[in-house]
Write a protein that holds these residues in place. Structure first.
Motif, PDB file in Angstrom:
ATOM      1  N   ASN A 164      23.844  -6.393 -82.156  1.00  0.00           N
ATOM      2  CA  ASN A 164      22.457  -6.485 -82.633  1.00  0.00           C
ATOM      3  C   ASN A 164      22.232  -7.794 -83.389  1.00  0.00           C
ATOM      4  O   ASN A 164      23.153  -8.337 -84.002  1.00  0.00           O
ATOM      5  N   GLY A 165      20.992  -8.272 -83.362  1.00  0.00           N
ATOM      6  CA  GLY A 165      20.709  -9.614 -83.868  1.00  0.00           C
ATOM      7  C   GLY A 165      20.425  -9.726 -85.349  1.00  0.00           C
ATOM      8  O   GLY A 165      20.336 -10.832 -85.885  1.00  0.00           O
ATOM      9  N   ASN A 166      20.249  -8.596 -86.040  1.00  0.00           N
ATOM     10  CA  ASN A 166      19.893  -8.635 -87.455  1.00  0.00           C
ATOM     11  C   ASN A 166      20.982  -8.021 -88.334  1.00  0.00           C
ATOM     12  O   ASN A 166      21.789  -7.213 -87.870  1.00  0.00           O
ATOM     13  N   GLU A 167      20.929  -8.390 -89.618  1.00  0.00           N
ATOM     14  CA  GLU A 167      21.895  -7.857 -90.577  1.00  0.00           C
ATOM     15  C   GLU A 167      21.227  -7.766 -91.949  1.00  0.00           C
ATOM     16  O   GLU A 167      20.600  -8.722 -92.408  1.00  0.00           O
ATOM     17  N   ILE A 168      21.321  -6.607 -92.586  1.00  0.00           N
ATOM     18  CA  ILE A 168      20.852  -6.487 -93.965  1.00  0.00           C
ATOM     19  C   ILE A 168      21.938  -7.040 -94.879  1.00  0.00           C
ATOM     20  O   ILE A 168      23.095  -6.619 -94.807  1.00  0.00           O
ATOM     21  N   VAL A 169      21.555  -8.000 -95.738  1.00  0.00           N
ATOM     22  CA  VAL A 169      22.558  -8.645 -96.597  1.00  0.00           C
ATOM     23  C   VAL A 169      22.451  -8.211 -98.054  1.00  0.00           C
ATOM     24  O   VAL A 169      23.443  -8.280 -98.792  1.00  0.00           O
ATOM     25  N   LYS A 170      21.264  -7.768 -98.489  1.00  0.00           N
ATOM     26  CA  LYS A 170      21.100  -7.327 -99.867  1.00  0.00           C
ATOM     27  C   LYS A 170      19.939  -6.341 -99.973  1.00  0.00           C
ATOM     28  O   LYS A 170      19.012  -6.354 -99.161  1.00  0.00           O
TER      29      LYS A 170
ATOM     30  N   GLN B  80      21.303 -15.181 -85.320  1.00  0.00           N
ATOM     31  CA  GLN B  80      21.256 -16.352 -84.436  1.00  0.00           C
ATOM     32  C   GLN B  80      20.694 -17.577 -85.144  1.00  0.00           C
ATOM     33  O   GLN B  80      21.258 -18.672 -85.049  1.00  0.00           O
ATOM     34  N   THR B  81      19.615 -17.394 -85.893  1.00  0.00           N
ATOM     35  CA  THR B  81      18.965 -18.539 -86.549  1.00  0.00           C
ATOM     36  C   THR B  81      19.442 -18.755 -87.974  1.00  0.00           C
ATOM     37  O   THR B  81      19.269 -19.836 -88.544  1.00  0.00           O
ATOM     38  N   GLY B  82      20.017 -17.701 -88.589  1.00  0.00           N
ATOM     39  CA  GLY B  82      20.429 -17.794 -89.980  1.00  0.00           C
ATOM     40  C   GLY B  82      19.298 -17.572 -90.960  1.00  0.00           C
ATOM     41  O   GLY B  82      19.503 -17.585 -92.177  1.00  0.00           O
ATOM     42  N   LYS B  83      18.073 -17.359 -90.468  1.00  0.00           N
ATOM     43  CA  LYS B  83      16.908 -17.161 -91.333  1.00  0.00           C
ATOM     44  C   LYS B  83      17.008 -15.825 -92.062  1.00  0.00           C
ATOM     45  O   LYS B  83      17.334 -14.794 -91.459  1.00  0.00           O
ATOM     46  N   VAL B  84      16.706 -15.848 -93.362  1.00  0.00           N
ATOM     47  CA  VAL B  84      16.724 -14.633 -94.178  1.00  0.00           C
ATOM     48  C   VAL B  84      15.304 -14.315 -94.622  1.00  0.00           C
ATOM     49  O   VAL B  84      14.612 -15.170 -95.190  1.00  0.00           O
ATOM     50  N   GLU B  85      14.868 -13.091 -94.372  1.00  0.00           N
ATOM     51  CA  GLU B  85      13.534 -12.647 -94.764  1.00  0.00           C
ATOM     52  C   GLU B  85      13.642 -11.631 -95.890  1.00  0.00           C
ATOM     53  O   GLU B  85      14.543 -10.777 -95.888  1.00  0.00           O
ATOM     54  N   ALA B  86      12.722 -11.715 -96.858  1.00  0.00           N
ATOM     55  CA  ALA B  86      12.623 -10.726 -97.931  1.00  0.00           C
ATOM     56  C   ALA B  86      11.508  -9.758 -97.567  1.00  0.00           C
ATOM     57  O   ALA B  86      10.325 -10.086 -97.676  1.00  0.00           O
ATOM     58  N   LEU B  87      11.885  -8.558 -97.116  1.00  0.00           N
ATOM     59  CA  LEU B  87      10.938  -7.614 -96.536  1.00  0.00           C
ATOM     60  C   LEU B  87      10.779  -6.367 -97.393  1.00  0.00           C
ATOM     61  O   LEU B  87      11.687  -5.979 -98.137  1.00  0.00           O
ATOM     62  N   SER B  88       9.654  -5.712 -97.256  1.00  0.00           N
ATOM     63  CA  SER B  88       9.419  -4.427 -97.904  1.00  0.00           C
ATOM     64  C   SER B  88      10.220  -3.349 -97.170  1.00  0.00           C
ATOM     65  O   SER B  88      10.770  -3.589 -96.087  1.00  0.00           O
ATOM     66  N   TYR B  89      10.268  -2.152 -97.767  1.00  0.00           N
ATOM     67  CA  TYR B  89      10.988  -1.046 -97.132  1.00  0.00           C
ATOM     68  C   TYR B  89      10.424  -0.768 -95.746  1.00  0.00           C
ATOM     69  O   TYR B  89      11.177  -0.626 -94.771  1.00  0.00           O
ATOM     70  N   SER B  90       9.098  -0.682 -95.647  1.00  0.00           N
ATOM     71  CA  SER B  90       8.483  -0.335 -94.360  1.00  0.00           C
ATOM     72  C   SER B  90       8.742  -1.415 -93.305  1.00  0.00           C
ATOM     73  O   SER B  90       8.994  -1.094 -92.134  1.00  0.00           O
TER      74      SER B  90
END
Length: 237
Positions: A127-133, A155-165
């Motif tokens: 899978n392409g995503n990973e939760i890091v924190k 793949q891109t190394g981009k980290v997003e800060a997302l809400s629970y939903s």
């Protein structure tokens, strides 16, 4: 109850470290315990022959996730149930953890059977995503509250800060290497669960937690609009 406070006069002499009350075995944690509820000897219940373990639901935690006085063999309240601290040295691919094993609860299984649960994409290294924190803010009592997640595109190394939903949607639809998402329904009720993959601590463990805001109350990451709104709502509580 798994912990109780008793008068000193019920303690064995000499103190053997264990005591039996009302047919239950307790470990003597602290003979001179005191908190807002009272003072006396603090006892914690031990496993008995009648307790049956449900190893399929074992949870792994860091020592910092639990009170310092907890020891192997203690029974504690956790996730609306009673759990055994089976070992503080469980080793797996992710590290060394405390292993908590729940005591079987017929009421839990009866309720669980009534829910219709649909899982999303299963955790997989492909899978392409990973939760890091897990992003958290502290309430007025200093307790951590998870408000969102840092999700990394492998793949891109981009980290997003997302809400629970938002994180739930990503994990449910696209999957990650280390988390899974489910949706459960019972009549008109619906819940969306986001949890870590097997062998990892839950997302409210200090294994994952990091402050969402700095000492000045400013964002430490580039929050999504949804996460900003969720944080504002929580701060107002």
């Amino acid at each position: 109850m798994t912990t109780i406070i008793v008068n000193h006069d019920v303690l064995p002499k000499p103190n053997t470290g264990l005591i039996k009350l009302d047919g239950e075995c307790y470990r003597i944690v602290d003979e001179n315990y005191e908190d807002e509820l009272g003072s006396g000897a603090l006892l914690v219940r031990c496993l008995s022959d009648k307790d049956k373990l449900d190893r399929k639901r074992t949870v792994y935690l860091l020592p910092e996730d639990l009170p310092e006085w907890i020891r192997e063999g203690d029974l504690i309240h956790y996730i609306e149930g009673v759990w055994l601290v089976e070992t503080n040295a469980h080793e797996n691919l992710y590290g060394t953890f405390i292993a908590l094993v729940p005591i079987e609860d017929p009421a839990f299984y009866e309720l669980e059977r009534k829910w219709q649960t649909t899982p999303g994409v299963s955790p997989n290294e492909e899978n392409g995503n990973e939760i890091v924190k897990s992003l958290m803010i502290q309430d007025r009592r200093g307790n951590p509250n998870v408000v969102g997640y840092l999700l990394k595109n492998k793949q891109t190394g981009k980290v997003e800060a997302l809400s629970y939903s938002e994180a739930w949607d990503k994990v449910y639809q696209e999957g990650t290497v280390n988390a899974y998402a489910t949706i459960s329904k019972l009549g008109a009720f619906q819940t969306k669960l986001l949890d870590s993959a097997e062998g990892l601590p839950p997302f409210d463990s200090k294994f994952w937690l990091t402050e969402a805001l700095d000492a000045n109350g400013l964002p430490r990451y580039d929050f999504s609009q949804s996460l900003q709104m969720d944080i504002k709502k929580m701060i107002k509580k």
